[in-house]
Scaffold this motif. Structure first.
Motif, PDB file in Angstrom:
ATOM      1  N   SER A 224      -4.019   4.808   0.719  1.00  0.00           N
ATOM      2  CA  SER A 224      -4.025   3.520   0.029  1.00  0.00           C
ATOM      3  C   SER A 224      -5.432   2.932  -0.015  1.00  0.00           C
ATOM      4  CB  SER A 224      -3.081   2.543   0.737  1.00  0.00           C
ATOM      5  OG  SER A 224      -1.769   3.040   0.762  1.00  0.00           O
ATOM      6  N   ASP A 228      -7.797   2.217  -3.539  1.00  0.00           N
ATOM      7  CA  ASP A 228      -8.495   0.993  -3.928  1.00  0.00           C
ATOM      8  C   ASP A 228     -10.000   1.226  -4.020  1.00  0.00           C
ATOM      9  OD1 ASP A 228      -7.295  -1.298  -4.839  1.00  0.00           O
ATOM     10  OD2 ASP A 228      -7.665  -2.460  -3.021  1.00  0.00           O
ATOM     11  N   ASP A 234      -2.041   1.736  -9.474  1.00  0.00           N
ATOM     12  CA  ASP A 234      -0.802   1.769  -8.694  1.00  0.00           C
ATOM     13  C   ASP A 234       0.424   2.010  -9.573  1.00  0.00           C
ATOM     14  OD1 ASP A 234      -0.746  -0.648  -9.976  1.00  0.00           O
ATOM     15  OD2 ASP A 234      -0.545  -1.874  -8.167  1.00  0.00           O
ATOM     16  N   TYR A 257       3.285   2.643  -0.410  1.00  0.00           N
ATOM     17  CA  TYR A 257       2.011   2.508  -1.133  1.00  0.00           C
ATOM     18  C   TYR A 257       1.983   1.207  -1.946  1.00  0.00           C
ATOM     19  CZ  TYR A 257       0.706   7.337  -0.031  1.00  0.00           C
ATOM     20  OH  TYR A 257       0.362   8.492   0.626  1.00  0.00           O
ATOM     21  N   LEU A 260       1.424  -1.725   0.457  1.00  0.00           N
ATOM     22  CA  LEU A 260       0.089  -1.748   1.038  1.00  0.00           C
ATOM     23  C   LEU A 260      -0.950  -2.339   0.092  1.00  0.00           C
ATOM     24  CD1 LEU A 260       0.190   1.733   2.780  1.00  0.00           C
ATOM     25  CD2 LEU A 260      -0.324  -0.417   3.941  1.00  0.00           C
ATOM     26  N   LEU A 261      -0.724  -2.205  -1.218  1.00  0.00           N
ATOM     27  CA  LEU A 261      -1.729  -2.604  -2.201  1.00  0.00           C
ATOM     28  C   LEU A 261      -1.485  -3.986  -2.798  1.00  0.00           C
ATOM     29  CD1 LEU A 261      -1.918   0.902  -3.848  1.00  0.00           C
ATOM     30  CD2 LEU A 261      -3.795  -0.216  -2.631  1.00  0.00           C
TER      31      LEU A 261
END
Length: 515
Positions: A224, A228, A234, A257, A260-261
């Motif tokens: 992750s 970024d 994503d 995922y 997390l973003l």
């Protein structure tokens, strides 16, 4: 605190607690003792009879046709331990030995092995006293049980062999004396019951599985962070994509995922002006690759928990019907096959992590400075750091070769197909170290990439991981040796600290854990 052991009902959560850094005092559920006594009585009856019973009044393996005199039955069991304690190599870790002691004790306590209660109680007494038998790591082919390593485990029960006690390697007898543990006088079949079984290969595989659980979480987080840093999309984590495939691990990983973003300023900054149609596979296919690995780990957990609770002795004692039946539960093929599956999963976790590091240092793909340094040429940046990751990933490919497909006949061809489960499980430790180093390198590289995107912030969870990495490794804007930084982050990965930094924020990470 004392942990109760219920034979046949061990769970992955309990095994995790029992194999932790601190030794947990244990006690046996008293409900199992009646069955233990009944099976021991049946063995004693057979020992007093005239009929040949394998392992009770006969030799072992190819020597099963040799009858043993009644007055030599106890000596037969003692000689069995002595003759089979022929392992070589470095001793197994204290963590693994503790698991072996507990798995052996609870297996015998199922009441199908014909040993007396004293045998089981002495195994647990060693554990509770902090006495760890010295078990050389090599010498088992994973059939007829882990004979050599289990013989080393059990010699201290009779006051022989070596142990680790209070930080010192010493003969077993004085350690037992200091703890007030009386050496056993073995009865009929007891030596055989002690060394028959898959407890060493199972403990090694369980230890690796629990480490893989921590590693997997760190690798998802590292991926992750890399996404970024590379300003990736994503969109490939859209739940609809994964729902139509239906693979559970993939679905769970995609959710992690996505979570997390959430809240990344970096992601928001390029939503509308990104001219890339699709990211490289190492970014885009993370749920598919990591999800497949997670499914393998979950399957391995099921098999290994079953094996941890299993009776893998021979012959088995069925006291309710008055029968002793020879079979082959000692053959460790289930452990060997899942250890091989774990090896492939561990190698794949490292392989895709290495590909992400390679992507980050390639300015054409990542659109970050070449080799993640602001002054390339004078500085080499992460050029050779990636080479280290590549070397480790390549080493894992050789280690991932299946051990279970190999078999060498032993015991004069009586044991003509073996599992190689003990090696299959033992080699996972090195693979885990290799992959933990690769993931540590990725965390360092991705954190370096994020530095070039400042003042934009990543997602709050990712920023927590950034702070953790920066607590042991400052950004590298001019070349320095990163060897110590790699080791420091590697320790964070192995200890589970990477996941601990954000588990409270991201509940989807909990779905990836083995429960």
């Amino acid at each position: 605190m004392t942990e109760k052991l219920v034979p046949g009902e061990l769970t992955i959560a309990q095994l995790k607690r029992l194999s932790g850094a601190e030794r947990v005092r244990v006690e046996l559920d008293p409900k199992c003792r009646a069955g233990v006594r009944a099976s021991a009585a049946l063995v004693e009856k057979a020992a007093q009879g005239d009929a040949p019973v394998y392992g009770v009044n006969t030799g072992f393996g190819k020597l099963a046709t040799k009858r043993i005199a009644r007055e030599d039955l106890a000596l037969l069991q003692l000689k069995l331990l002595r003759s089979h304690a022929v392992g070589v190599g470095e001793p197994l870790s204290d963590r693994v030995v503790r698991l072996v002691l507990l798995l052996k004790a609870t297996s015998l306590a199922r009441g199908y092995s014909g040993v007396r209660e004293e045998v089981i109680d002495t195994l647990l007494a060693l554990h509770n006293a902090g006495i760890s038998p010295v078990i050389p790591c090599q010498g088992s082919v994973g059939a007829s049980g882990d004979l050599a390593p289990l013989a080393h485990l059990c010699l201290p029960l009779v006051g022989e062999g070596e142990v680790f006690f209070r930080g010192e390697r010493m003969p077993a007898a004085p350690a037992l004396k200091q703890c007030g543990i009386a050496p056993l006088q073995l009865g009929a079949k007891e030596g055989l019951a002690l060394i028959n079984g898959t407890q060493v290969s199972t403990a090694l595989a369980l230890d690796a599985l629990l480490a893989a659980d921590r590693l997997f979480e760190a690798a998802v987080i590292a991926g992750s962070l890399t996404l970024d840093a590379a300003r990736g999309s994503d969109a490939p984590f859209d739940p609809r994509i994964h729902a139509v495939r239906g693979q559970p691990g993939q679905i769970d990983c995609a959710a992690a995922y996505r979570s997390l973003l959430v809240g990344s300023q970096i992601r928001a900054s390029h939503l509308e002006n990104d001219d890339r149609v699709q990211d490289p596979y190492c970014l885009r296919c993370q749920p598919q690759v990591m999800g497949a690995c997670l499914d393998q780990m979950r399957y391995a957990a099921q098999v290994l928990v079953r094996e941890a609770n299993a009776v893998t002795d021979n012959p088995l004692v069925f006291a309710d019907g008055g029968h002793m039946v020879s079979g082959g539960n000692f053959h460790a093929e289930p452990v060997a096959l899942v250890a091989d599956a774990l090896a492939v999963a561990i190698a794949e976790i490292g392989a895709i992590s290495e590909r992400r590091v390679a992507m980050l240092i390639d300015t054409v793909i990542s659109r970050l400075p070449p080799f993640l340094t602001p002054d390339p040429g004078l500085n080499s940046g992460f050029m050779i750091v990636h080479v280290t990751a590549a070397a480790l990933a390549s080493e894992n490919k050789s280690l991932a070769h299946p051990a279970s497909v190999d078999s060498l006949p032993t015991s004069a061809n009586q044991e003509d197909h073996v599992s190689m489960a003990t090696f299959a499980a033992r080699r996972l430790s090195q693979m885990l170290k290799n992959t933990a180093h690769i993931v540590a390198i990725e965390l360092l590289a991705a954190a370096q990439g994020i530095e070039f995107l400042r003042p934009l912030r990543s997602a709050p969870a990712i920023e927590n991981v950034m702070r953790l990495v920066r607590s042991v490794s400052p950004a590298m804007m001019s070349d320095r040796s990163l060897a110590r930084d790699i080791e420091a982050v590697h320790h964070l990965v192995e200890a589970g600290d990477v996941g601990h930094a954000i588990e409270a924020q991201i509940r989807e990470l909990q779905a990836l854990k083995l429960h």
